[in-house]
Design an enzyme around this catalytic site. Sequence first.
Site, short mmCIF file in Angstrom:
data_model
loop_
_atom_site.label_atom_id
_atom_site.label_comp_id
_atom_site.label_asym_id
_atom_site.label_seq_id
_atom_site.Cartn_x
_atom_site.Cartn_y
_atom_site.Cartn_z
N ARG A 82 66.90 114.51 9.73
CA ARG A 82 66.03 115.22 10.68
C ARG A 82 66.62 115.27 12.08
O ARG A 82 66.24 116.11 12.89
CB ARG A 82 64.62 114.62 10.65
CG ARG A 82 63.90 114.95 9.35
CD ARG A 82 62.52 114.33 9.31
NE ARG A 82 62.57 112.88 9.28
CZ ARG A 82 62.68 112.15 8.17
NH1 ARG A 82 62.73 112.73 6.99
NH2 ARG A 82 62.73 110.85 8.24
N GLU A 137 63.77 95.61 6.06
CA GLU A 137 62.88 94.52 5.68
C GLU A 137 63.39 93.84 4.38
O GLU A 137 63.45 92.62 4.29
CB GLU A 137 61.49 95.09 5.47
CG GLU A 137 60.40 94.05 5.54
CD GLU A 137 59.03 94.68 5.42
OE1 GLU A 137 58.93 95.91 5.61
OE2 GLU A 137 58.10 93.94 5.12
#
Length: 184
Positions: free
Chosen positions: A66, A103
């Site tokens: 993007r 994470e």
Amino acid sequence: MAISEEQKALLLNSIRNVPNFPKEGVQFKDITTLAGNAKAFKTVIDHFADRYKDAKIDFVVGAESRGFIFGAPLAIALGVGFAPIRKPGKLPYTTASEKYSLEYGFDEVQIHIDAFSAIKNARALFIDDLIATGGTAEASIRLIERVGAKCVEAAFVINLFDLKGAEKIKKLTNFYSILDMEGD
Ligand code: AMP
């Protein structure tokens, strides 16, 4: 020039929030609806172009995918080249890579080693649609500098401010975002 409240409202109203994409608990900020709105899309590009017109930028660098949507038209508006940062295995020539932790596990970004070789000590502007934890942008800035350019600023349409990515970036370069939004 600072973005007006009216322009901000136009942009905020053109971004679609998609709950639980790509996984449960994520509020995905979908900028395809902004890019599909001619007035909103032009507002973003014009705003960035005005901000950087005198910044002596040599290259705009966009992060897959993007970041390409905003980075490429901005490069044209500034009259400079565009360099892509991509996920592993996408760039065909010799690359430099940076890993960064998520994470669970890690991710990686790459750039062509000669992305800035046309201009000595090139000044680069990093662009992405959104900053969350800042891992992608931090790795991208390191890459830009490893292949010989100076990253003079990292700019985003959206900053999910509660995820504190901006704090990571400010240790490396200047930080700018058009919109601050909550990440949840
Ligand atoms: P981060 O590395 O955590 O700053 O994540 C930034 C990258 O992931 C950007 O390329 C964004 O396009 C994408 N991203 C992360 N979180 C979101 C979200 N909530 N909505 C849309 N895109 C996101």
